[in-house]
Design a protein around this motif. Structure first.
Motif, PDB file in Angstrom:
ATOM      1  N   VAL A 297       0.845  -1.196   0.000  1.00 13.02           N
ATOM      2  CA  VAL A 297       0.000   0.000   0.000  1.00 13.02           C
ATOM      3  C   VAL A 297       0.876   1.241   0.000  1.00 13.02           C
ATOM      4  O   VAL A 297       1.962   1.260   0.574  1.00 13.02           O
TER       5      VAL A 297
ATOM      6  N   LEU B  66       0.772  -4.473   3.823  1.00 15.61           N
ATOM      7  CA  LEU B  66      -0.428  -4.683   4.637  1.00 15.61           C
ATOM      8  C   LEU B  66      -0.753  -6.172   4.617  1.00 15.61           C
ATOM      9  O   LEU B  66      -0.801  -6.783   3.549  1.00 15.61           O
TER      10      LEU B  66
ATOM     11  N   LYS C 180      -3.302  -9.326   6.237  1.00 19.12           N
ATOM     12  CA  LYS C 180      -4.475  -9.700   7.033  1.00 19.12           C
ATOM     13  C   LYS C 180      -4.304 -11.151   7.463  1.00 19.12           C
ATOM     14  O   LYS C 180      -4.129 -12.035   6.630  1.00 19.12           O
TER      15      LYS C 180
ATOM     16  N   PHE D  66      -5.425  -6.875  10.923  1.00 21.79           N
ATOM     17  CA  PHE D  66      -4.535  -6.226   9.953  1.00 21.79           C
ATOM     18  C   PHE D  66      -3.208  -5.855  10.618  1.00 21.79           C
ATOM     19  O   PHE D  66      -3.183  -5.416  11.768  1.00 21.79           O
ATOM     20  N   HIS D  67      -2.121  -6.022   9.890  1.00 23.59           N
ATOM     21  CA  HIS D  67      -0.787  -5.594  10.337  1.00 23.59           C
ATOM     22  C   HIS D  67      -0.136  -4.824   9.196  1.00 23.59           C
ATOM     23  O   HIS D  67      -0.349  -5.162   8.026  1.00 23.59           O
ATOM     24  N   ALA D  68       0.671  -3.827   9.522  1.00 22.84           N
ATOM     25  CA  ALA D  68       1.410  -3.097   8.488  1.00 22.84           C
ATOM     26  C   ALA D  68       2.888  -3.064   8.860  1.00 22.84           C
ATOM     27  O   ALA D  68       3.244  -2.782  10.010  1.00 22.84           O
TER      28      ALA D  68
ATOM     29  N   HIS E 110       7.943  -3.024   3.532  1.00 19.11           N
ATOM     30  CA  HIS E 110       7.540  -3.888   2.413  1.00 19.11           C
ATOM     31  C   HIS E 110       8.709  -4.576   1.711  1.00 19.11           C
ATOM     32  O   HIS E 110       8.514  -5.429   0.866  1.00 19.11           O
TER      33      HIS E 110
ATOM     34  N   VAL F 229      -1.956   0.487  12.749  1.00 21.09           N
ATOM     35  CA  VAL F 229      -3.134   0.268  11.894  1.00 21.09           C
ATOM     36  C   VAL F 229      -4.374   0.578  12.724  1.00 21.09           C
ATOM     37  O   VAL F 229      -4.467   0.182  13.887  1.00 21.09           O
TER      38      VAL F 229
ATOM     39  N   VAL G  45      -9.392   0.918   6.374  1.00 22.92           N
ATOM     40  CA  VAL G  45      -8.137   0.583   7.071  1.00 22.92           C
ATOM     41  C   VAL G  45      -7.163   1.749   6.900  1.00 22.92           C
ATOM     42  O   VAL G  45      -6.848   2.148   5.770  1.00 22.92           O
TER      43      VAL G  45
ATOM     44  N   VAL H 139      -3.322   3.383   7.869  1.00 23.55           N
ATOM     45  CA  VAL H 139      -1.970   3.067   8.333  1.00 23.55           C
ATOM     46  C   VAL H 139      -1.261   4.372   8.658  1.00 23.55           C
ATOM     47  O   VAL H 139      -1.316   5.329   7.881  1.00 23.55           O
TER      48      VAL H 139
END
Length: 605
Positions: free
Chosen positions: A86, A95, A97, A102-104, A107, A156, A163, A165
């Motif tokens: 994202v 992101l 699920k 949800f966790h961020a 990346h 999050v 959602v 972040v």
């Protein structure tokens, strides 16, 4: 080298409070290698870092202006077990699920920057698709290797089915987080003849051991000694990128070692270990007492024993200087590589663009045959032949001929004579444990150091890790094995540190390795020794395949090219304790024209 201890400098000791992670941005910039200063060049004298030399103080807590918040999706956009990259304006986040939550996180894998969205989500962690590193989705912490750093974790929140972040701009740009570590507060640090922990060898095992001790709050003295001129560096890159300079290869900048009081002795050779008096003696006579010892000396390359072996321009690639010299001498010249294993083939691939000719001499009939089997070995050999590499198989070198002391020809047992200006020898290695022979520390008949699952040797307080050990491989019925790979050395260094602190950790990682040639990567997981069959899915000609190595009814290893993330998927299944049966794979190959992998993540056959 020893002289630096003899005249103690007065050290003004300042005990520092370690800042919370989000305050430590600048240091992480250094640790990422971006803009990192030149790694320090050793000059034969060991440098000691004192408590007053330290990193610039990082920025205090980020205020609202340093954070960015964005709505990234609707709650129903992601199913359980799905991941998505994202965009937050200042950078991307991953992101995830999982189990309805949800966790961020960051990346990109901090190791080599792989997109984690293409990795494997399983058991509350995400595994990198390239080299198998694992990160906890709740904390971002690194749980399996390679690499040293963890991921940032972002806030999050769910509001009106959307959602959101929230992340610090700096964290989004850094994409890596160095765990909080203790500093050294030992008053003797830097100028005495005793240390709490001595680590012999500064490869992955030695460095990870030192870092883990600091991460776990250990604040006593740590001394890391190495035969190298350099601070710890990324050795797998040596044979894949021979032009790389030492400072580009450094795993941590020198400021890092200063900040955390990890003393590094370069060009320091241990000649004896006295386990009764807990003391080591260095080549120059300097003595150092320890209370805990890690032996991670790695291995020494085997050398040719043929006539003419002393001629110039014959190399084993051990250091950045070796690699750089080979490239320099090979430009526009004839190169002969002895040994078609990982090192030899990586060097051959790298030099094809630069050398006039590249020839490979190998005793077997196919490169990598024992490791990857005949069919995969052949397919790789063809890729090399298409890139102008000439193979001389089922023969060995009988003589190196020189002109004015410099290599000119390589004579083979088949009596073929090959023109050569440079020769690189990659015929395997032996454990560098000669200095332990009289020590009472157990060695096996081949010179390896046997350890238990806690990386302990037969002597209390003495641990060993890395290429020089044999250890029980948990998921292969505790068979005693030697696995001389980068990821395994990291994992063993961590377990050794945990057990120095009496945490009773056991080595349980599934082996994972990779090689890169002509811009193509081959990934491998498991332990394939003794495989009796290979099942291949995909197209070997196109180098888009996965190979399952089986022994009896069980899959014991998997290799792939252009088939991500299958190897990471298999590594996760094996790490979970589930066996993969040969018949599952046969059914998959029989029915799968799509390459569907869902059967792998099922709950057993």
């Amino acid at each position: 080298m020893g002289g630096c201890f003899s005249k103690p400098k007065p050290v003004e000791l300042k005990i520092e409070v370690v800042l919370p992670e989000k305050e430590r941005g600048k240091e992480e910039l250094l640790a990422s290698g971006k803009g990192s200063p030149r790694a320090y060049q050793g000059n034969g004298t060991a440098r000691h870092f004192h408590a007053e030399e330290r990193l610039p103080t990082p920025h205090p807590y980020p205020g609202a202006q340093d954070c960015v918040e964005a709505a990234v999706c609707h709650v129903k956009d992601l199913e359980n077990g799905q991941m998505r990259e994202v965009e937050l304006g200042w950078g991307k986040a991953l992101l995830v699920k999982d189990s309805g939550e949800f966790h961020a996180l960051g990346h990109k894998c901090p190791h080599y920057g792989a997109p984690l969205v293409k990795g494997v989500l399983s058991r509350g962690r995400v595994r990198c698709p390239w080299h198998g590193a694992c990160f906890n989705i709740s904390t971002g912490d690194l749980e399996d290797f390679p690499g040293l750093d963890s991921l940032h974790k972002f806030q999050v929140k769910i509001e009106k089915e959307k959602v959101y972040v929230r992340a610090s701009k700096q964290a989004l740009q850094l994409q890596r987080r160095t765990k909080v570590m203790a500093k050294c507060i030992s008053p003797s640090a830097g100028h005495s003849g005793s240390t709490n922990v001595l680590i012999v060898g500064a490869g992955a095992a030695g460095l990870v051991c030192a870092e883990t001790l600091r991460q776990e709050g250990f604040s006593d003295r740590i001394v890391l000694c190495t035969l190298d001129r350099h601070l710890p560096y990324d050795r797998p890159k040596l044979s894949k990128s021979l032009d790389a300079q030492p400072e580009q290869l450094a795993l941590r900048p020198k400021e890092f070692f200063r900040a955390y009081g990890i003393e590094v002795l370069t060009e320091a050779q241990v000649v004896t270990v006295d386990v009764r008096n807990k003391k080591v003696v260095f080549k120059d006579g300097f003595k150092l007492e320890y209370s805990k010892l890690l032996l991670a000396p790695g291995s020494s390359p085997k050398t040719l024993s043929c006539k003419g072996k002393e001629v110039e321009n014959v190399f084993a690639i051990r250091t950045p200087e070796d690699a750089n010299r080979v490239v320099r001498l090979a430009r526009g010249r004839n190169v002969v590589i002895v040994g078609a294993g990982f090192l030899g083939m990586e060097v051959a691939a790298y030099l094809t663009e630069k050398a006039h000719s590249v020839s490979v001499v190998e005793l077997e009939d196919t490169p990598f045959r024992r490791f990857l089997g005949q069919r995969v070995g052949r397919a790789l050999m063809k890729m090399f032949e298409n890139n102008r590499v000439k193979f001389y198989m089922q023969t060995e070198v009988s003589e190196l001929r020189a002109q004015e002391g410099q290599l000119k020809e390589v004579v083979l047992k088949s009596s073929k004579v090959v023109r050569a200006d440079v020769c690189v020898v990659g015929i395997g290695a032996v454990p560098a444990t000669g200095f332990l022979r009289q020590s009472g520390i157990g060695l096996d008949s081949r010179g390896f150091i046997p350890v238990n699952k806690m990386m302990q040797t037969n002597i209390p307080g003495v641990f060993a890790a890395g290429d020089a050990v044999t250890f029980p491989l948990a998921w292969r019925n505790n068979r005693k094995v030697n696995i001389p790979h980068w990821q395994m050395a990291h994992a063993q260094g961590r377990v050794a540190a945990q057990n120095m602190l009496a945490q009773e950790a056991e080595i349980s990682t599934v082996p994972y390795l990779w090689t890169a040639m002509f811009g193509k990567s081959l990934r491998y997981t498991g332990y394939g020794e003794g495989f009796d069959d290979v099942i291949i899915q995909g197209d070997l000609e196109e180098l888009k395949f996965v190979a399952f190595y089986t022994k009896g009814d069980e899959v014991i290893a998997v290799a792939s090219m252009n088939y991500d993330p299958i190897v990471s998927k298999v590594a996760e299944v094996l790490a979970s304790g589930r066996a993969i049966r040969k018949r599952e794979v046969e059914l998959f190959v029989l029915h799968s024209k799509t390459g569907d992998m869902s059967w792998l993540t099922g709950k057993g056959s």
